[in-house]
Design an enzyme around this catalytic site. Structure first.
Site, PDB file in Angstrom:
ATOM      1  N   LYS A 182       0.850  -1.196   0.000  1.00 14.26           N
ATOM      2  CA  LYS A 182       0.000   0.000   0.000  1.00 14.26           C
ATOM      3  C   LYS A 182       0.885   1.245   0.000  1.00 14.26           C
ATOM      4  O   LYS A 182       1.529   1.570   0.996  1.00 14.26           O
ATOM      5  CB  LYS A 182      -0.934   0.057   1.205  1.00 14.26           C
ATOM      6  CG  LYS A 182      -1.997   1.124   0.947  1.00 14.26           C
ATOM      7  CD  LYS A 182      -2.665   1.649   2.175  1.00 14.26           C
ATOM      8  CE  LYS A 182      -1.999   2.825   2.826  1.00 14.26           C
ATOM      9  NZ  LYS A 182      -1.917   4.052   2.014  1.00 14.26           N
ATOM     10  N   GLU A 258      10.374   1.202  10.383  1.00  9.30           N
ATOM     11  CA  GLU A 258      11.285   2.347  10.277  1.00  9.30           C
ATOM     12  C   GLU A 258      10.435   3.590  10.469  1.00  9.30           C
ATOM     13  O   GLU A 258       9.573   3.884   9.643  1.00  9.30           O
ATOM     14  CB  GLU A 258      12.006   2.350   8.923  1.00  9.30           C
ATOM     15  CG  GLU A 258      13.061   1.240   8.852  1.00  9.30           C
ATOM     16  CD  GLU A 258      13.781   1.157   7.525  1.00  9.30           C
ATOM     17  OE1 GLU A 258      14.403   0.106   7.279  1.00  9.30           O
ATOM     18  OE2 GLU A 258      13.716   2.111   6.723  1.00  9.30           O
ATOM     19  N   CYS A 292      13.518  11.331   6.787  1.00  7.31           N
ATOM     20  CA  CYS A 292      13.507  10.961   8.210  1.00  7.31           C
ATOM     21  C   CYS A 292      14.868  11.162   8.866  1.00  7.31           C
ATOM     22  O   CYS A 292      14.970  11.299  10.072  1.00  7.31           O
ATOM     23  CB  CYS A 292      13.080   9.510   8.346  1.00  7.31           C
ATOM     24  SG  CYS A 292      14.187   8.386   7.496  1.00  7.31           S
ATOM     25  N   GLU A 391       9.261  16.053  15.625  1.00  8.58           N
ATOM     26  CA  GLU A 391       9.655  15.958  14.210  1.00  8.58           C
ATOM     27  C   GLU A 391       8.789  16.902  13.381  1.00  8.58           C
ATOM     28  O   GLU A 391       7.564  16.817  13.439  1.00  8.58           O
ATOM     29  CB  GLU A 391       9.471  14.515  13.714  1.00  8.58           C
ATOM     30  CG  GLU A 391       9.949  14.315  12.291  1.00  8.58           C
ATOM     31  CD  GLU A 391       9.653  12.912  11.755  1.00  8.58           C
ATOM     32  OE1 GLU A 391       8.550  12.407  11.991  1.00  8.58           O
ATOM     33  OE2 GLU A 391      10.545  12.340  11.106  1.00  8.58           O
TER      34      GLU A 391
END
Ligand code: NAD
Ligand code: 6OD
Length: 487
Positions: A182, A258, A292, A391
């Site tokens: 997906k 991750e 990231c 973040e």
């Protein structure tokens, strides 16, 4: 000047059992170009039903044609996928740029070649690995027999769509698994083209399946809770990882995660500042800061703090923000309106918390449309500001001075995240000493994002579960049976 091309955006269908198909209920959603806010095309919106078809196809292929292909033959097919990606490099780079808003030049230089390399690397690596074997005195020989885990759900984010999908799919196929993929809802195009490529490369029908859609109560949720999916490989936010873990709990799926990062970039006064600035510009603003691994928390030792800020701001001012299809664009558009608003909310937080915005924090002049944000450099925030602790995933960095090694280590570790860190120093002892104390899965010294695909890659704390890369990937995508033969 824009890159000349005949490549057009595509409408995206699911790919199930070797065929492109619509949703059963014909539902679609619009794919928006973040640089122009125009509709690029439509995307089939899948849910439980499509995921279930895909899982059945994947299960049949696992126990059928894919199982009967030898390791050597499988490696050739995987290599061919990499070759075909390179043959279509420009087309894929263009689609990636349209979908994500990233500069075409970046996609063409990094994302797409690296996607091809993911297949080339694992095609070689898979045939070079051995297995554990032990002789126990004169009693027995033990050896580990490796087999696929089964049907794997691969759920992807939008920031490096093809690079990250292939990073998971290549080892998954290498170990003989089948997949239900997906892609992120905002970036469906290159995954769709990859299905065509897999078919052309000789991947049997049903081995790779793709279902488009959203997260919870949609295709993502259906994958995480499907009882006949054996493992999930997920890249995305920690909160989503937690939701997936809950849905996957009933069927006790194997998980590889991750997740996000709020990575410290620690600059000691003895480092080579030219090198630091050049790399820190990249580690802050590449891909609009939507990586990231970006080092968005910059800590600079006090004696060079002012000089660093001044030089860093000067170089950042030179970055060209704008049309991702222009050849010399450095910073494109953020991926969506929703994400743009989220990133801008952090700029507001910085202002409210008394931060100084040296440059950026606003749209570049002359852009009425598109989710563009200038590179944004902030100082003067303390560690409690959400801008420093959360973040942001955009072209926004904070810079903080430090005096002592212990102090910067404490600040670097003062987060739930533990993905990556960068340390700048010419003192080798200090580099090791600091690296051993930083809580991060990936630590670069005097460089950033230098990758060797054999090495362990992943995060600690809320930044991930498990490691990928080389043998670590192959271990996740396989089950071992120990076989003991009495002598
Ligand atoms: P996200 O978690 O919002 O979405 C990722 C994927 O999960 C999408 O395909 C989404 O549709 C799906 N999803 C959302 N909710 C779901 C649910 N409840 N069940 C199943 N699927 C669900 O992440 P994002 O915004 O697409 O990506 C940005 C995040 O990804 C950042 O935190 C970034 O740091 C992280 N990321 C990490 C790495 C890494 O290697 N560690 C790499 C890239 C991105
Ligand atoms: O380089 C890689 O293998 C990798 N997984 C990079 C992830 C980047 C995150 O945005």
């Amino acid at each position: 000047m824009q890159v000349e091309t005949k490549v057009k955006a595509i409408n995206c269908l699911h790919f199930i059992n070797g065929q492109f198909v619509e949703s059963q209920n014909k539902k679609t959603f619009e794919n928006i170009n973040p640089a122009t806010e125009e509709v690029l095309g439509t995307v089939a919106e899948g849910g439980k039903e499509e995921v279930d078809f895909a899982v059945r196809a994947a299960r049949r292929a696992l126990d059928g044609p894919w199982k009967n292909i030898t390791l050597t033959e499988r490696s050739k097919i995987i290599r061919r996928i990499g070759d075909l990606i390179l043959e279509r490099q420009e087309e894929l780079a263009r689609l990636e740029s349209l979908d994500t808003g990233k500069p075409f030049a970046l996609a063409n230089k990094i994302d797409i070649p690296r996607a091809a390399y993911n297949f080339h690397f694992f095609a070689d690596y898979m045939i070079s690995v051995g297995t554990d074997a032990y002789q126990q005195d004169d009693q027995a020989i033990h050896y580990a027999y490796r087999r696929p885990v089964g049907v794997v759900g691969i759920i992807k984010p939008w920031n490096l769509p093809l690079l990250l999908l292939t990073w998971k799919l290549a080892p998954c196929l290498a170990m003989g698994n089948t997949a239900v993929i997906k892609p992120a809802e905002w970036t469906p195009m290159t995954a769709t083209v990859l299905m065509e490529i897999c078919k052309e490369a000789g991947v049997p029908d049903g081995v790779v399946n793709l279902v488009h859609g959203f997260g919870p109560n949609s295709a993502g949720g259906a994958i995480s809770e499907h009882p006949d999916i054996d493992a999930i490989s997920f890249i995305g936010e920690p909160g989503t990882g937690s939701a997936i873990m809950k849905s996957a709990a009933d069927s006790l799926k194997k998980l590889s995660y991750e997740l996000g990062g709020k990575n410290p970039n620690i600059i000691f006064a003895d480092s080579d500042l030219d090198d630091v600035i050049e790399t820190t510009i990249r580690s802050s603003f590449i891909n609009q800061g939507e990586v990231c691994l970006c080092g968005s928390r910059i800590y600079v030792e006090r004696p060079i703090f002012d000089e660093f800020v001044q030089r860093f701001v000067e170089v950042a001012k030179e970055l060209k923000v704008g049309d991702p299809l222009e050849k010399d664009t450095n910073v494109g558009a953020l991926v969506s309106k929703e994400h743009y608003d989220r990133v801008m909310s952090y700029v507001e937080i910085a202002q409210n918390d008394g931060g100084t915005i040296h440059i950026g924090g606003k749209r570049p002049e002359g852009f009425e449309k598109g989710y563009f944000l200038e590179p944004t450099i902030i100082t003067g925030l303390d560690r409690n500001s959400r801008c420093v602790s959360e973040e942001i995933f955009g072209p926004v960095v904070t810079i903080t001075p430090f005096d002592m090694e212990e102090e910067v280590i404490m600040q670097a570790n003062d987060t739930h995240y533990g993905l990556s860190a960068t340390i700048w120093t010419t003192d080798l002892k200090k580099a090791h000493r600091v690296a051993h104390q930083i809580e991060a899965g990936i630590i670069w010294v005097n460089t950033w994002f230098l990758r060797d695909l054999r090495t362990p890659f992943g995060g600690m704390k809320h930044s991930g579960i498990g490691r990928t890369g080389g043998m670590h990937s192959l271990d996740f995508y396989s089950e071992l049976s120990n076989i003991t033969i009495k002598l």
